[in-house]
Structure formats: C-alpha cells, structure tokens
Design a protein around this motif. Structure first.
Motif, PDB file in Angstrom:
ATOM      1  N   GLN A 233       0.857  -1.191   0.000  1.00 26.11           N
ATOM      2  CA  GLN A 233       0.000   0.000   0.000  1.00 26.11           C
ATOM      3  C   GLN A 233       0.893   1.241   0.000  1.00 26.11           C
ATOM      4  N   VAL A 234       0.924   1.904  -1.149  1.00 25.21           N
ATOM      5  CA  VAL A 234       1.833   3.039  -1.333  1.00 25.21           C
ATOM      6  C   VAL A 234       1.048   4.344  -1.360  1.00 25.21           C
ATOM      7  N   ASN A 235       1.589   5.376  -0.731  1.00 27.16           N
ATOM      8  CA  ASN A 235       0.979   6.707  -0.835  1.00 27.16           C
ATOM      9  C   ASN A 235       2.049   7.741  -1.174  1.00 27.16           C
ATOM     10  N   SER A 236       1.633   8.947  -1.432  1.00 23.26           N
ATOM     11  CA  SER A 236       2.548   9.990  -1.901  1.00 23.26           C
ATOM     12  C   SER A 236       3.579  10.389  -0.841  1.00 23.26           C
ATOM     13  N   GLU A 237       3.219  10.265   0.437  1.00 25.64           N
ATOM     14  CA  GLU A 237       4.153  10.639   1.502  1.00 25.64           C
ATOM     15  C   GLU A 237       5.334   9.675   1.549  1.00 25.64           C
ATOM     16  N   ILE A 238       5.071   8.386   1.355  1.00 23.08           N
ATOM     17  CA  ILE A 238       6.140   7.372   1.321  1.00 23.08           C
ATOM     18  C   ILE A 238       7.122   7.700   0.205  1.00 23.08           C
ATOM     19  N   ILE A 239       6.573   8.051  -0.957  1.00 23.14           N
ATOM     20  CA  ILE A 239       7.405   8.378  -2.117  1.00 23.14           C
ATOM     21  C   ILE A 239       8.178   9.673  -1.878  1.00 23.14           C
ATOM     22  N   ARG A 240       7.505  10.666  -1.313  1.00 24.74           N
ATOM     23  CA  ARG A 240       8.135  11.970  -1.096  1.00 24.74           C
ATOM     24  C   ARG A 240       9.337  11.872  -0.178  1.00 24.74           C
TER      25      ARG A 240
END
Length: 260
Positions: A233-240
């Motif tokens: 489960q990926v979200n933009s905060e993890i990527i940022r």
C-alpha cells in the motif's frame, strides 16, 4: 639411595597428576564455555522450530519449509581464507557444531541436503543469495552478521525481515515474499532496495522510507500493481520521503516515479 629414588618418583607422580588435573580443568572450562554459547538466542525464542546456534560466532539462521532430504542451493560470498579455514560453513542439522565435509561451503555450485528445518550459516559472510524457488524460507535472521553487504531473498515466504543491524548493507532484494514488516536503520552504503510484491501496509512502508539513508542516488523498487500478488500500500508521503533522501522510486512495471 633408595629413599632418594622413591622421593623423586613421588615428586614426578605428583607433577604428572597436577598436570592432568590442570588439563582436565581447562578442557572442562572450554566445554563449559561452548555449552554456554550454543543455545537458542533470546530474540528467536518465538520461532516455531527453535534454532540452536553458537552465539560466539557470526551467524545467519533460517527456517525452511522444504522437506527433510531436499537438495537446496544458495550462494555465499566471503573471504577465501575464511572459507578455507572453515570459519565460514553451514550447519545443516541444527546442533551448532561442525560435523563433516557436507557442511563445507568452499565448492562452487554445491548443493546441500536438508537435515533439519533450521539451517545456520556461520562466518563473516558478505553476500548471501537464497532465492525461494528451492528454499521456501519462512524465517530469516541476519542480525548477527554485521559483515553482510548483499542479501537476496526473493521468492520466499518471509513475513518479517530485520536488517537494522547490518550497517554495511549495499543491496537488498526481498521481492515476492509475504513481508508485512521490514526493520531498516539507515545503512550508510545502501543504494538498491527491492521490496515490491509483498504485503506492506502504508504505515509499515512509511517506516521503511524513514529508515532509508540519505544518499546521492539510489533505486527503491516499491510496487508492481499490475500483478495480483502485489499488496503493498503506497501513498505519496512514502514516495516523497524517499525522493527527498535521493532515492528514485520505481513502480508500475518499473517505471521511474518522477519527482512530483
């Protein structure tokens, strides 16, 4: 004269007896020391089958799901001197001791016969590749081998993995497992991490992203949503967070997730 000879004989016997007692005491001491270090490590007491390891040596231990008698293959890289001196070897029957030549890891492309569900590799191993098509690992503990630089454990059955003690880790491949938790603590040389196709929640992946080191450039393979087995489960905060530390985040058929 006879009395002198008798006294000398008694003296010699006394010295021999004292020496024997001393040697026996030293031997007992060594055995006692060995006995105190060969045991189940406290942090592995919750394993379904408990590893018996010699904690005085560097080691990596694992629980395999293949039947006894199965032929397995793995790759170990360490200094040639350590391997030839048998400082690097594999315990196939979970007794914490070297038994015979079947536990030698010096031969290229060797296969090993599983004698116990618990397998332990001893020594200062720098690279360990244990792809699950032939090992089916359910548990893997590498925390007691601080020399580890490369770990490849794709296609296993692992639910948790802890590399927080492996400060020299450079590459981690743990895709196609069942991972729900990965402990990582800013390994300074890490530049490649692949954990796609697992079962990470957003909260757990956030911890992974926060545990990555700040580097000039590295690759973080995170998600492959086109595969049914992918549950990360990926979200933009993890990527940022990862991108801010210098990591290229890859997902969607390994397309580079461009900076947003």
């Amino acid at each position: 004269m006879n009395q002198i000879f008798i006294n000398i004989k008694k003296l010699i016997l006394s010295v021999v007896l004292a020496t024997s007692i001393l040697i026996g005491a030293v031997a007992c001491s060594k055995n006692d020391d060995s006995a105190t270090t060969i045991r189940t490590p406290a942090h592995l007491e919750n394993w379904k089958i408990k590893p018996i390891v010699d904690e005085s040596k560097p080691y990596m231990t694992m629980l395999t799901g293949v039947p006894i008698g199965t032929k397995i293959r793995f790759e170990v890289i360490a200094s040639k001197a350590d391997i030839l001196l048998r400082d690097v070897w594999v315990d196939l029957n979970n007794n914490g001791k070297w038994d015979d030549e079947s536990e030698d890891v010096s031969k290229d492309n060797a296969t090993y016969t599983v004698k116990s569900p618990i397998i332990t590799i001893y020594g200062e191993v720098e690279s360990f590749i244990c792809y699950g098509t032939n090992m089916q690992l359910k548990e893997l503990d590498v925390t007691h081998n601080k020399w580890l630089q490369q770990l490849g454990c794709n296609w296993n059955l692992l639910k948790t993995l802890d590399v927080s003690q492996n400060e020299d880790l450079r590459g981690l491949k743990a895709e196609f497992n069942q991972l729900e938790s990965l402990k990582i603590n800013n390994p300074r040389y890490l530049t490649d991490i692949r954990i796609a196709v697992n079962n990470f929640s957003e909260a757990e992946l956030l911890k992974v992203s926060q545990g990555l080191p700040k580097i000039k450039e590295g690759n973080f393979y995170l998600n492959q949503p086109k595969l049914e087995r992918e549950h990360n489960q990926v979200n933009s905060e993890i990527i940022r967070i990862a991108q801010k530390k210098g990591w290229h985040v890859w997902l969607n058929d390994w397309e580079w997730y461009a900076d947003q």
